[in-house]
Structure formats: structure tokens, C-alpha cells
Design an enzyme around this catalytic site. Sequence first.
Site, PDB file in Angstrom:
ATOM      1  N   TYR A  61       0.881  -1.238   0.166  1.00 41.34           N
ATOM      2  CA  TYR A  61       0.025   0.110  -0.038  1.00 41.34           C
ATOM      3  C   TYR A  61       0.880   1.296   0.046  1.00 41.34           C
ATOM      4  CZ  TYR A  61      -4.056   3.012   1.867  1.00 41.34           C
ATOM      5  OH  TYR A  61      -4.871   4.175   1.853  1.00 41.34           O
ATOM      6  N   LYS A  90      -1.460  -0.855  -4.230  1.00 43.40           N
ATOM      7  CA  LYS A  90      -2.401   0.117  -4.386  1.00 43.40           C
ATOM      8  C   LYS A  90      -1.626   1.391  -3.961  1.00 43.40           C
ATOM      9  CE  LYS A  90      -6.355   2.267  -1.774  1.00 43.40           C
ATOM     10  NZ  LYS A  90      -7.040   2.305  -0.555  1.00 43.40           N
TER      11      LYS A  90
END
Length: 174
Positions: A61, A90
Site C-alpha cells: 500500500y 495500491k
Amino acid sequence: MVANVSATCIADMLTLADAAWKSGYDAVMVLPPYYYGQTQNHLMHYFEALDQQLGGKWFAYNFPARTGCDLSPALVAALAGKLPNFIGIKDTVDCLSHNRAMIEETKKVRSDFAVLSGYDEYLLPNLLAGGAEVISGLNNIVPEVFARMMQAWRDGDVAELTRIQQQIGRPMAI
């Protein structure tokens, strides 16, 4: 399904990851260490060590506005080339060129590596650049809008994609 198991302690992340996999999640997502600034070299060693302990599929992330460090496209591509369980990222960076560079660099080493946008309004640009969808806030509020966007994408319906992109943009302005 992907469970975010980020924590400030690796032992806690591993406990959360184990619980996620036992509950049927396909993968977990982890933030980089975010209290102290990290160099790209520190991040490389951190994720290599974490990969050995996770024992399953995982996403990184990248949210430099909140973590204080950016997982650069070069770093992510190097990790993707080494670590088969590292299946995607992400990329929550408010800059389309960063998202595009992440897609381009990772595709050089892995065609199956998923680059997900972290910003709702970047879904369509991410898809156009070769990315793999979005994980975003509005998905929790109006998931049907994003389901329609993906169907319009599969159908090649440019008029519907345009309409939905504008629909997504209105709450993003708030």
C-alpha cells in the site's frame, strides 16, 4: 478479497494476515514502515524480509502523503521481479504519471502484477494505462457505480465510461 493488515509491529501484521487467510481472504495488504523516514534500500530489505514471513499473497500500500515514504516504480518493479507472492500495489499517489510509471515499470518484469489506483477518479486513467482497477473510498459508499464502470470498460462503452467518470468526479471535488 484483500485485507489490510498494516500495523506498526511485524508480529501484529503476521497475526492479522494469518487470521485473514484463515477467514478466506485471497491476499493481504501492508503499508511500509511509516514512523521514521525510509530510504528505497531500507524499503527493499523490509519488504524482502516481510515476504519471507508472510507466507501468502500480498499487496503493498503506497500512500506517501501519510507514510512519509514513496514506494518508487523502480523499487516496486525490483520487488515484483524477486517475490512471486508480491502480487500488486495500491498506488495512492495524487499524480497520474506516478501511477502510469508504476504500471510501465512493473509490466517489464511481471505481466500478472496488479497496479491498483487508490484514488476513485483515477480508475479510468489507471485502466487506460494498463492498470488493474481501484481500491477507494467511494467503493464503500456507491459500489454499484464502480461495478457499472467496470462493465462499461469490458463492453468498450466510451459514452458510459465518460458519464460515470464525471459522476465519480463530483463527490471527489468535495
